[in-house]
Design an enzyme around this catalytic site. Structure first.
Site, PDB file in Angstrom:
ATOM      1  N   GLU A  16       8.065 -20.609 -17.364  1.00 31.40           N
ATOM      2  CA  GLU A  16       8.574 -19.882 -18.537  1.00 31.40           C
ATOM      3  C   GLU A  16      10.040 -20.236 -18.787  1.00 31.40           C
ATOM      4  O   GLU A  16      10.459 -20.418 -19.938  1.00 31.40           O
ATOM      5  CB  GLU A  16       8.415 -18.379 -18.320  1.00 31.40           C
ATOM      6  CG  GLU A  16       8.792 -17.545 -19.532  1.00 31.40           C
ATOM      7  CD  GLU A  16       8.601 -16.043 -19.301  1.00 31.40           C
ATOM      8  OE1 GLU A  16       8.898 -15.273 -20.232  1.00 31.40           O
ATOM      9  OE2 GLU A  16       8.171 -15.653 -18.201  1.00 31.40           O
ATOM     10  N   HIS A  58      12.486  -8.726 -14.808  1.00 33.56           N
ATOM     11  CA  HIS A  58      11.472  -9.504 -15.520  1.00 33.56           C
ATOM     12  C   HIS A  58      10.342  -9.920 -14.573  1.00 33.56           C
ATOM     13  O   HIS A  58       9.155  -9.886 -14.951  1.00 33.56           O
ATOM     14  CB  HIS A  58      12.129 -10.734 -16.152  1.00 33.56           C
ATOM     15  CG  HIS A  58      11.181 -11.651 -16.830  1.00 33.56           C
ATOM     16  ND1 HIS A  58      10.863 -12.897 -16.319  1.00 33.56           N
ATOM     17  CD2 HIS A  58      10.452 -11.520 -17.967  1.00 33.56           C
ATOM     18  CE1 HIS A  58       9.999 -13.481 -17.120  1.00 33.56           C
ATOM     19  NE2 HIS A  58       9.733 -12.685 -18.121  1.00 33.56           N
ATOM     20  N   GLU A  86       8.158  -6.917 -14.060  1.00 34.80           N
ATOM     21  CA  GLU A  86       7.290  -6.717 -15.227  1.00 34.80           C
ATOM     22  C   GLU A  86       6.027  -7.566 -15.104  1.00 34.80           C
ATOM     23  O   GLU A  86       4.907  -7.087 -15.341  1.00 34.80           O
ATOM     24  CB  GLU A  86       8.058  -7.080 -16.496  1.00 34.80           C
ATOM     25  CG  GLU A  86       7.212  -7.084 -17.755  1.00 34.80           C
ATOM     26  CD  GLU A  86       7.574  -8.228 -18.693  1.00 34.80           C
ATOM     27  OE1 GLU A  86       6.652  -8.942 -19.123  1.00 34.80           O
ATOM     28  OE2 GLU A  86       8.765  -8.415 -18.987  1.00 34.80           O
ATOM     29  N   HIS A  87       6.164  -8.818 -14.722  1.00 35.61           N
ATOM     30  CA  HIS A  87       5.005  -9.694 -14.536  1.00 35.61           C
ATOM     31  C   HIS A  87       4.096  -9.177 -13.419  1.00 35.61           C
ATOM     32  O   HIS A  87       2.866  -9.163 -13.561  1.00 35.61           O
ATOM     33  CB  HIS A  87       5.465 -11.108 -14.178  1.00 35.61           C
ATOM     34  CG  HIS A  87       5.836 -11.950 -15.361  1.00 35.61           C
ATOM     35  ND1 HIS A  87       5.222 -13.157 -15.634  1.00 35.61           N
ATOM     36  CD2 HIS A  87       6.753 -11.776 -16.337  1.00 35.61           C
ATOM     37  CE1 HIS A  87       5.748 -13.676 -16.732  1.00 35.61           C
ATOM     38  NE2 HIS A  87       6.686 -12.870 -17.173  1.00 35.61           N
TER      39      HIS A  87
END
Length: 416
Positions: free
Chosen positions: A126, A46, A49-50
């Site tokens: 997040e 994740h 991905e960012h």
């Protein structure tokens, strides 16, 4: 019908032309997700991905965002347990720009350390936001309860500890070893000629290479357990379910029909009984999650704590009813039409088609046509429903998770 082309390096290109539409959706799918993080801090897929949006030698992060929005398009990404997807949607005339942008971030990310440290703080926020959303959080708690000793039970986003511990060196090493052409699919759907899509994909990805492999994992062993997470909130949030089917299982479409009858919409048994007849809850539904080595079926609901025992009783009663009696012919046919309609309506969206084709190619090594999907649904018979229900809904297979202001004891075995 989707067309498939395999480049010399093993990367697959699947194209579904939809010439009657204005838009085109393109996605770069890589078969890497949180399940493949055994040798790296949790959440690295994740974080990566960012980071791929934070700049390349050709474009800054701002220029990446501006390039797509300047033509009215959109660009984003998401990470799941078994794959990551980078996608863009725009008018068909701007397909070249969309694929250029996607290829640039996917192949040429700078992975700058200063940007990395800033983005870790964004992801920590997040995580904080996610922790403040109990109707999302309870699903992760359920997966961890059902699969306590397996990667399927790990949170995709990672934890504060794992994200904080991640270094730029670990991220770059993970990227180099895991993002490989044989694990990658370029999926395109919309106003595009298949030859154009393949030609552009070959232009950007023919030189894509690398050595490495992704972590392997075994079939998960499920636990029958209850879990509770305290939150100072008004309602209880509950997720109750059982181990389910792989996404490529022969009975998966029967399970989809079974689920639709139980909790797949406003006409479903759970919605009608718990909300419409008894007024116990505003939100109740069920769903299947299928992966390459396992899956689960689960029902979700939120309600005041004092009402939750009755909500659970309704869920278990409806499960028992289908397990013991199946679905009446009229209900079965109505539900199959509902599932068929959902499939066909999904194929009116370029984004949905891009997602369906990309996931299907990664999971099965081929793309199921819309007609194949519809045929599988319409072939489901009463005996299929009874068989799948009997296999899924066994007394010793249930797990349950709740998030809310107080813990409640549930004896599920006595309810079925």
């Amino acid at each position: 019908m989707a067309y498939k082309h395999v480049l010399a390096n093993g990367l697959r290109v699947v194209v579904e032309p939809m010439p009657h539409l204005y838009s085109v959706a393109a996605g770069i799918w890589v078969g890497i997700g949180s399940c493949h993080e055994a040798a790296a801090p949790g959440g690295v897929s994740h974080v990566l991905e960012h980071m791929l949006f934070k700049g390349t030698p050709k474009r800054s992060a701002k220029e990446i965002a501006e390039a797509m929005e300047s033509v009215g398009g959109q660009m984003n990404a998401f990470t799941s347990k078994e794959h990551t997807c980078y996608y863009a949607k725009c008018l068909g005339e701007h397909f070249g720009l969309a694929l250029d942008l996607l290829a640039d971030i996917f192949l040429n990310s700078l992975l700058d350390e200063e940007e990395f440290e800033k983005e870790k703080q964004v992801i920590l926020e997040e995580i904080n936001m996610y922790d403040d959303t109990p109707d999302d959080l309870v699903h992760d708690l359920f997966a961890a309860t059902l699969w306590p000793d397996h990667v399927y039970g790990l949170p995709i986003i990672g934890t504060r500890e794992s994200v904080n511990s991640l270094t730029i060196k670990q991220l770059a090493e993970y990227y180099r070893k895991a993002y490989l052409p044989r694990f990658t699919v370029v999926s395109v759907a919309g106003k595009i000629e298949r030859e154009q899509a393949v030609e552009q994909a070959a232009r950007y990805f023919s030189a894509f290479g690398g050595l490495g492999d992704k972590a392997a994992y075994e079939k998960p062993q499920a636990a029958s357990a209850n879990s509770f997470l305290y939150k100072d909130i008004e309602q209880m949030h509950l997720c109750l379910g059982v181990p389910g089917l792989r996404e490529d299982d022969d009975d998966y479409y029967a399970a989809q029909v079974l689920n639709a009858a139980l909790g797949g919409g406003a006409s479903s048994r759970l919605f009608q009984e718990a909300r419409e007849k008894r007024g116990l809850t505003y939100s109740i539904y069920s769903y299947n999650s299928g992966y390459s080595k396992g899956g689960y079926w689960a029902a979700y609901s939120s309600a005041a704590a004092q009402k939750m025992p009755e909500v659970v009783k309704v869920i278990m009663n409806e499960i028992s009813g289908i397990r013991e009696g199946g679905l009446p012919e009229a209900e079965l046919e109505r539900t199959k039409q509902q599932v068929k309609g959902n499939i066909l309506l999904g194929f009116e969206s370029t984004s949905s088609v891009m997602i369906k084709t990309g996931k299907s190619e990664l999971a099965r090594g081929r793309v199921l046509s819309v007609q194949e999907m519809v045929d599988k649904v319409m072939a489901v018979g009463p005996e299929d429903i009874r068989r799948v229900a009997a296999a899924l809904f066994q007394k010793d297979r249930f797990a349950l998770s709740t998030v809310g202001p107080e813990e409640i004891a549930f004896d599920l075995k006595s309810m079925i």
